[in-house]
Write a protein that holds these residues in place. Sequence first.
Motif, short mmCIF file in Angstrom:
data_model
loop_
_atom_site.label_atom_id
_atom_site.label_comp_id
_atom_site.label_asym_id
_atom_site.label_seq_id
_atom_site.Cartn_x
_atom_site.Cartn_y
_atom_site.Cartn_z
N ASP A 27 -3.64 -6.14 7.73
CA ASP A 27 -4.09 -5.75 6.39
C ASP A 27 -4.38 -6.91 5.45
OD1 ASP A 27 -3.96 -3.15 7.16
OD2 ASP A 27 -2.15 -2.65 6.01
N GLY A 28 -3.95 -8.12 5.80
CA GLY A 28 -4.20 -9.25 4.92
C GLY A 28 -5.68 -9.56 4.75
N TRP A 29 -6.50 -9.06 5.67
CA TRP A 29 -7.94 -9.29 5.59
C TRP A 29 -8.69 -8.13 4.93
CZ3 TRP A 29 -9.07 -11.67 11.10
CH2 TRP A 29 -8.66 -13.01 11.10
N LEU A 30 -7.96 -7.18 4.40
CA LEU A 30 -8.61 -6.05 3.74
C LEU A 30 -9.54 -6.49 2.61
CD1 LEU A 30 -5.97 -3.18 3.42
CD2 LEU A 30 -8.24 -3.02 4.43
N GLY A 31 -9.12 -7.45 1.83
CA GLY A 31 -9.94 -7.91 0.73
C GLY A 31 -11.26 -8.49 1.21
N ILE A 32 -11.23 -9.22 2.34
CA ILE A 32 -12.46 -9.77 2.92
C ILE A 32 -13.39 -8.63 3.32
CG2 ILE A 32 -13.44 -11.23 4.71
CD1 ILE A 32 -10.76 -12.64 4.94
N LEU A 33 -12.81 -7.61 3.94
CA LEU A 33 -13.62 -6.46 4.37
C LEU A 33 -14.23 -5.74 3.17
CD1 LEU A 33 -11.38 -5.03 7.21
CD2 LEU A 33 -13.66 -6.01 7.47
N HIS A 34 -13.43 -5.56 2.12
CA HIS A 34 -13.94 -4.88 0.92
C HIS A 34 -15.12 -5.66 0.33
CE1 HIS A 34 -11.15 -1.64 0.69
NE2 HIS A 34 -10.09 -2.41 0.53
N ALA A 35 -14.97 -6.99 0.26
CA ALA A 35 -16.05 -7.81 -0.31
C ALA A 35 -17.31 -7.71 0.54
CB ALA A 35 -15.59 -9.26 -0.44
N PHE A 36 -17.15 -7.74 1.87
CA PHE A 36 -18.31 -7.62 2.77
C PHE A 36 -18.98 -6.25 2.62
CE2 PHE A 36 -19.71 -5.81 6.86
CZ PHE A 36 -20.87 -6.58 7.05
N MET A 203 -6.62 -9.82 -8.28
CA MET A 203 -5.44 -9.03 -7.94
C MET A 203 -5.38 -8.85 -6.43
SD MET A 203 -4.24 -5.62 -9.94
CE MET A 203 -2.54 -5.07 -9.94
N ASP A 204 -4.19 -8.87 -5.89
CA ASP A 204 -3.96 -8.69 -4.47
C ASP A 204 -4.65 -7.43 -3.96
OD1 ASP A 204 -2.92 -8.88 -1.91
OD2 ASP A 204 -0.91 -8.24 -2.48
N ASP A 205 -5.24 -7.53 -2.75
CA ASP A 205 -5.93 -6.39 -2.15
C ASP A 205 -5.00 -5.47 -1.37
OD1 ASP A 205 -7.69 -9.14 -1.41
OD2 ASP A 205 -8.70 -7.65 -2.68
N MET A 206 -3.77 -5.93 -1.11
CA MET A 206 -2.84 -5.11 -0.35
C MET A 206 -2.47 -3.87 -1.15
SD MET A 206 -2.16 -6.90 2.51
CE MET A 206 -0.49 -6.74 3.13
N VAL A 207 -1.98 -2.84 -0.43
CA VAL A 207 -1.55 -1.60 -1.08
C VAL A 207 -0.09 -1.36 -0.72
CG1 VAL A 207 -1.97 0.87 -1.31
CG2 VAL A 207 -3.90 -0.67 -0.93
N PRO A 208 0.83 -1.43 -1.71
CA PRO A 208 0.58 -1.79 -3.11
C PRO A 208 0.38 -3.29 -3.27
CG PRO A 208 2.92 -1.49 -2.78
CD PRO A 208 2.26 -1.13 -1.47
N PRO A 209 -0.30 -3.72 -4.34
CA PRO A 209 -0.50 -5.16 -4.55
C PRO A 209 0.82 -5.87 -4.81
CG PRO A 209 -1.17 -3.93 -6.49
CD PRO A 209 -0.88 -2.92 -5.43
#
Length: 295
Positions: A27-36, A203-209
């Motif tokens: 899940d640490g790469w979730l933010g990268i996926l969201h941006a893509f 803000m952190d992309d993890m859930v919860p941040p």
Amino acid sequence: MSLITGLRDLYPHLGFDDRPLAASCDDGWLGILHAFLDDADKAMAAGGTFMIQQVKEKMGCLHIHYTTSDVAPDASRAIADAHRLASARSFHICEICGRRGRLSNFGGLWKVVCSEHADGKLGKGVVPFVGPLDADDSYSPEADSFVAARPTAAEFDAAPIIDGWVVEEQGESGSRPWLYGWFFGKPDIGDGEHGHTSPIVQMDDMVPPRWVRTGGRLYRLGMYYPPAEREIRYWVQKLSRRPVAYGAPPGGSDDIEAMLTFLRSSGRVRSMKVDRMEQSYRAEQEGYELNRGEG
């Protein structure tokens, strides 16, 4: 909820393969996926179809396999550029927690991890190099605010904590949101005092941040309460006229009914305001029960 299901819900105009092996990264790469996917979603506004086939980690790098059809050349190039950027970012972000990381070798297994996760269940990782991954690649993580704003493990551990936090969206037109909460370890405010941050940068992309970076500093994020419950806790704590003790819930307990009774009997909060808070809290709880039932 699976990784693919969560992404599909956020990007309904894009297609996603639902096979169990379609997503195999942490899940640490979730933010990268969201941006893509945000970039892909914008590129697809001109028409055509887009399908994510697989998301995986290979040799420490994020690989996103996708197909497109009937897509304009400019849109196709924009998606390809976003894909290259996502792969470059993955070499600098911990796959486990989303903080700053480095490519490490765990006995033949390559994984990008932060200093905390470089020594854990996988064993002790060895950082194979220092410097750019590709001498011909112009990408610089320090010039990329998406990566540069992410904390290191050491910075995270040293950051003050905001407990019982809430994002404040209101403000002047065009202004960025900030956080309200009870602070611990912040030099210019007493422990357990309520206040607000400067505007949010990332803000952190993890859930919860788990962290937020503002214009002034990095904060660790502690306990989160739903908005209606938090408002009740805020007023009970405010009327107590004392700071929150570290580790204690704002309001002094988890008995919301007792807090509502206290607010009514205090005579210091208008009854209409308490009624409104109670109605919002009831609706909030009903919503959570409904979502739990659907899950």
